[in-house]
Structure formats: structure tokens, C-alpha cells
Design an enzyme around this catalytic site. Structure first.
Site, PDB file in Angstrom:
ATOM      1  N   HIS A 157      41.983  40.440  30.995  1.00 41.26           N
ATOM      2  CA  HIS A 157      42.742  41.422  31.777  1.00 41.26           C
ATOM      3  C   HIS A 157      44.161  41.448  31.214  1.00 41.26           C
ATOM      4  O   HIS A 157      44.684  40.399  30.814  1.00 41.26           O
ATOM      5  CB  HIS A 157      42.857  40.981  33.253  1.00 41.26           C
ATOM      6  CG  HIS A 157      41.728  41.385  34.146  1.00 41.26           C
ATOM      7  ND1 HIS A 157      41.257  40.561  35.153  1.00 41.26           N
ATOM      8  CD2 HIS A 157      41.002  42.533  34.227  1.00 41.26           C
ATOM      9  CE1 HIS A 157      40.277  41.177  35.801  1.00 41.26           C
ATOM     10  NE2 HIS A 157      40.101  42.370  35.265  1.00 41.26           N
ATOM     11  N   CYS A 251      46.853  37.268  39.580  1.00 43.63           N
ATOM     12  CA  CYS A 251      45.505  37.706  39.979  1.00 43.63           C
ATOM     13  C   CYS A 251      45.333  37.657  41.493  1.00 43.63           C
ATOM     14  O   CYS A 251      44.570  38.433  42.064  1.00 43.63           O
ATOM     15  CB  CYS A 251      44.443  36.828  39.352  1.00 43.63           C
ATOM     16  SG  CYS A 251      44.405  36.857  37.572  1.00 43.63           S
TER      17      CYS A 251
HETATM   18  N1  ARG Z   1      36.716  35.822  38.255  1.00 46.30           N
HETATM   19  C1  ARG Z   1      37.516  37.012  38.278  1.00 46.30           C
HETATM   20  C2  ARG Z   1      36.965  38.006  37.286  1.00 46.30           C
HETATM   21  O1  ARG Z   1      36.526  37.596  36.240  1.00 46.30           O
HETATM   22  C3  ARG Z   1      38.938  36.696  37.970  1.00 46.30           C
HETATM   23  C4  ARG Z   1      39.846  37.875  38.084  1.00 46.30           C
HETATM   24  C5  ARG Z   1      41.255  37.543  37.773  1.00 46.30           C
HETATM   25  N2  ARG Z   1      42.121  38.603  38.121  1.00 46.30           N
HETATM   26  C6  ARG Z   1      43.064  39.107  37.341  1.00 46.30           C
HETATM   27  N3  ARG Z   1      43.854  39.984  37.861  1.00 46.30           N
HETATM   28  N4  ARG Z   1      43.148  38.822  36.065  1.00 46.30           N
HETATM   29  O2  ARG Z   1      36.966  39.189  37.521  1.00 46.30           O
END
Ligand code: ARG
Length: 257
Positions: A157, A251
Site C-alpha cells: 500500500h 493503517c
Molecule cells: N492485513 C491488511 C491487508 O493486507 C493490512 C492493511 C494495512 N493497511 C494499510 N493502510 N496499509 O489488507
């Protein structure tokens, strides 16, 4: 924010997630409460979303929407495991008086891949959000979107590799981006704080700044001095249990602009 009441790692949709590694749930909750209480102590308002047992990743609230000037671009998740989270967020906004909520046609994982600066909407692509979500966001917000290609699966991300500090000031880890995107970032942000691989791999860029305080994983030790030199007050937190899901401070935080 959404408390990690049902947080667990039972599937793996990013390289940080190992279903064989146990999660200490009471510790995860305590770490999350510490973050929430820090925001409140700094004078920020924190709204809490009610967690759902069937959605263990809901604690990563940043992914549920993107809000700019009170207008809400909803999310559409890339993986079926998280798909139902989008409607929970959209419903929250409608119930809380946000009139303008767009349920998007294209996949976008909210603030996971969208970062708002004064001049631009930075938009990650490559692992989660569809490139088609970029023009959709540009049309909805009427802000120029800068597409950035993520190339390292650990930084799946945008908010794992880049963080907005204030205005058009950012910090980022160049190694997470394609050569072309690195050139774009260097062009737009010549004075950016450049993170080392060491700080980036502690998820140090998964930070939230209010323009003065920067809340970030405390393990990203190399970022503290440069942040102070720029006039920010870094505040380190341990969100180690949530790191097992592949997320940290940012996150867990969706900003209601
Ligand atoms: N386990 C989640 C996923 O893989 C983690 C998300 C993390 N969020 C972020 N904004 N990077 O989607």
C-alpha cells in the site's frame, strides 16, 4: 478507528501476514488503545467503528474510505476477505451525516493507497488499488491525481512507503517505487525526507502527522532526528501485534478531513 477486538491472522494477503504466528489479542488491544489515547491527548477527535467478528482486518480502518473536504470516496477491496468492510464504512458515513458518499466502481483501498497533500492526491497502484481508481478519484475530488507504481510486495500500500507530513511535505522510501515513480517523487518533492530501508522495513513510514506531531512506529529510530530537525515532534508507538497483519499507525487511522 476500529478496535482490534476480533483481530487475528488467519489468511495471508500481504508478506507480513503469517497465519502460523500467534497474535496476542489483549496486547494488540492495549497497543491500539495507546494510539487512540495519544490522539485524544493531543486534542484530536477519534470516532470508533464497531468491529465485526467475521472481519479480522477491520482494525486497519485507513482502507475503508478517503475523505477530503467532507466528501467520501468509499473503498472497494481487492481481496474477498476484506470486501464486506467497504459497506460498513459507507454505512457509518451515511449515519453520521456525510451526504456525499460515492461507492466506487473500481478497486481502491482508501487511504492505504491515497495520500492527500495540499496540491495533489497521491495514488498508489501495483498491488491493491486499480489504476482505474485514479481517474475515478480525480473526478470525484477534483484534485490532480499523481499515480505512483509500487514494486516491492512488502510495501503493498502507498501508506507503507510514503507519509504526508504537512502541506506538500512528505517522507518516503524510494525503494518501494518504480524508477519512473521515483523520478516523479523527486520532481514534486525535492525536499522530501528520504527514509532508509531499515526504517521503512520497520513500517516507519506508516505514520500520521497532524502537521506538528508525527505518530510513528518507535522501531523506526532513524526517522526521529530528521523529523525533529524539520520542526516536528515525533511520537513513537509500539504496534507490534498489528504489524503481524501488515499494518501500523497509519493503517489503523482514517483521517476525516
Ligand atoms: N492485513 C491488511 C491487508 O493486507 C493490512 C492493511 C494495512 N493497511 C494499510 N493502510 N496499509 O489488507
Amino acid at each position: 478507528m476500529c478496535p482490534p477486538a476480533y483481530f487475528k491472522v488467519t489468511y495471508s494477503i500481504n508478506p507480513w501476514m503469517d497465519p502460523d504466528k500467534p497474535v496476542d489479542l489483549p496486547l494488540a488491544l492495549a497497543q491500539w488503545e495507546d494510539l487512540r489515547d495519544r490522539y485524544r491527548a493531543l486534542g484530536h477527535t477519534v470516532e470508533e467503528l464497531t468491529p465485526r467478528p467475521e472481519l479480522p482486518d477491520m482494525v486497519f480502518a485507513a482502507n475503508g474510505a478517503t475523505v477530503v473536504d467532507g466528501r467520501v470516496l468509499g473503498a472497494r477491496f481487492a481481496h474477498p476477505e476484506r470486501a464486506a468492510e467497504a459497506a460498513v464504512h459507507a454505512e457509518w458515513f451515511r449515519a453520521h451525516g456525510y451526504a456525499d458518499v460515492l461507492e466506487p466502481e473500481h478497486i481502491n483501498e482508501g487511504e492505504g493507497d491515497f495520500a492527500v497533500t495540499t496540491s495533489w492526491l497521491l495514488a498508489g497502484r501495483g498491488f491493491r488499488s486499480s489504476p482505474l481508481s485514479h481517474p475515478e478519484a480525480q473526478e470525484f475530488f477534483g484534485r490532480p491525481v499523481i499515480g505512483l507504481d509500487l514494486v516491492d510486495p512488502r510495501y503493498y500500500h502507498l501508506d507503507t512507503a510514503l507519509s504526508v507530513l504537512d502541506g506538500d511535505e512528505v517522507m518516503y522510501y524510494p525503494g518501494a517505487f518504480s524508477a519512473g515513480s521515483r523520478a516523479v517523487l523527486a520532481h514534486l518533492f525535492p525536499d522530501a525526507l528520504i527514509a532508509t530501508e531499515e526504517d521503512a522495513s520497520a513500517l516507519g513510514l506508516n505514520a500520521v502527522s497532524d502537521g506538528r506531531h508525527v505518530l510513528l512506529p518507535q522501531a523506526a529510530v532513524g526517522l526521529f532526528a530528521p523529523l525533529r530537525e524539520r520542526g516536528y515532534e515525533p511520537i513513537g508507538l509500539d504496534l507490534g501485534e498489528l504489524l503481524k497483519g501488515g499494518g501500523s499507525v497509519k493503517c489503523c487511522t482514517q483521517e476525516l478531513r
